[in-house]
Design an enzyme around this catalytic site. Structure first.
Site, mmCIF file in Angstrom:
data_model
loop_
_atom_site.group_PDB
_atom_site.id
_atom_site.type_symbol
_atom_site.label_atom_id
_atom_site.label_comp_id
_atom_site.label_asym_id
_atom_site.label_seq_id
_atom_site.Cartn_x
_atom_site.Cartn_y
_atom_site.Cartn_z
ATOM 1 N N HIS A 196 -8.310 -1.302 32.485
ATOM 2 C CA HIS A 196 -8.593 -2.032 31.249
ATOM 3 C C HIS A 196 -9.766 -1.402 30.492
ATOM 4 O O HIS A 196 -10.870 -1.332 31.022
ATOM 5 C CB HIS A 196 -8.928 -3.483 31.631
ATOM 6 C CG HIS A 196 -9.253 -4.360 30.474
ATOM 7 N ND1 HIS A 196 -10.482 -4.964 30.332
ATOM 8 C CD2 HIS A 196 -8.502 -4.761 29.417
ATOM 9 C CE1 HIS A 196 -10.475 -5.705 29.236
ATOM 10 N NE2 HIS A 196 -9.291 -5.605 28.659
ATOM 11 N N HIS A 216 -13.476 -1.812 21.241
ATOM 12 C CA HIS A 216 -12.990 -3.181 21.409
ATOM 13 C C HIS A 216 -13.515 -4.149 20.341
ATOM 14 O O HIS A 216 -12.754 -4.829 19.673
ATOM 15 C CB HIS A 216 -13.357 -3.723 22.795
ATOM 16 C CG HIS A 216 -12.942 -5.146 22.979
ATOM 17 N ND1 HIS A 216 -13.767 -6.214 22.664
ATOM 18 C CD2 HIS A 216 -11.770 -5.694 23.393
ATOM 19 C CE1 HIS A 216 -13.123 -7.351 22.900
ATOM 20 N NE2 HIS A 216 -11.907 -7.054 23.343
#
Ligand code: G3P
Ligand code: MG
Length: 259
Positions: free
Chosen positions: A26, A68
């Site tokens: 991730h 992100h």
């Protein structure tokens, strides 16, 4: 046993090259290296992860970059909204020091460079994260890069925004899509739209997953990839539920407990 409807068979075939179970590192190996950097993606490969996940956005001059947050503060030495800055300014920033001094000078990567560097050795989940600027044409730019590198068979798209997935399906019809579903009650809208979409996968939140959810998704010909799983007890539980994959910050831990 009745034959599976042709549509369902096709969807399964579209993801048949993704092993089950699969571990997506991730944001790369983000437990060990600064998230969403080339260092984290390369390390994921070195640590034996078969796949990575990362978050794409556009710079103000329409270059596809990987980061992100909508703002720069947490993971770089810059500040303000990511999409308001041109690529040249973003590339000046240090995206590694916040994690550890060892990674000082690590940069916000370009999607183009990451596809070039690891596209042939890892499967890739591209999360389309233009949540603050949903009409910016991000998906068009991403699709062009995937085509340029001929990586259609190594990619899955995901997003919390179903419109991004519809755009991806229109632009690259052969590439599978997973609908990300927000946690608990906040995920009601994504659960609703997912019912009406042609999807190859659902990406629910850890605590929302049980064997019933997995069984229902499999009956629909969909895989289940769960975010974000860092606790060994969750990894074991989800494996027993029959999920097809997890997103984990720590690919080493995941390889030990999710199998
Ligand atoms: O794709 C799984 C996960 O990355 C979704 O949430 O906020 O970590 O991008 P987030
Ligand atoms: Mg993500």
């Amino acid at each position: 046993k009745p034959a599976l409807p042709c549509m369902v068979r096709n969807f399964i075939a579209m993801l048949s090259h993704f092993p089950t179970p699969i571990i997506f590192a991730h944001r790369g190996a983000s437990a060990q290296a600064p998230e969403n950097t080339l260092a984290a993606f390369e390390l994921a490969a070195k640590l034996g992860a078969p796949a990575i996940e990362f978050d794409v956005k556009l710079s103000s001059d329409r270059q596809v970059i990987i980061i992100h947050d909508q703002t720069l503060e947490r993971t770089t030495n810059g500040s303000g909204a990511v999409t308001k800055q041109p690529l040249a300014a973003l590339r000046e920033l240090d995206a590694g020091s916040w994690k550890s001094a060892e990674y000082r000078g690590e940069k916000i990567p370009l999607l183009n460079d990451v596809l070039e560097a690891v596209g042939k050795k890892l499967l890739i989940n591209i999360e389309l994260t233009n949540y603050a600027t949903p009409f910016d044409g991000l998906v068009r730019e991403v699709a062009a890069l995937v085509s340029k590198h001929a990586l259609q068979k190594r990619i899955i798209f995901s997003s919390f925004n179903f419109n991004n997935l519809l755009a991806a399906q229109r632009l690259l019809p052969g590439v599978p899509c997973g609908q990300l579903i927000l946690e608990g009650r906040s995920g009601w809208f994504q659960r609703l739209t997912a019912r009406f979409m042609q999807l190859e996968a659902e990406h629910p939140y850890t605590d929302d997953v049980d064997a019933v959810l997995v069984h229902r998704a499999h009956r629909q010909g969909r895989r289940v990839h769960v975010w974000t799983v860092n606790d060994p007890a969750d990894m074991r539980r989800l494996r027993a539920c029959g999920v097809d994959g997890i997103f984990s910050d720590d690919p080493v831990l995941a390889q030990e407990y999710f199998k």
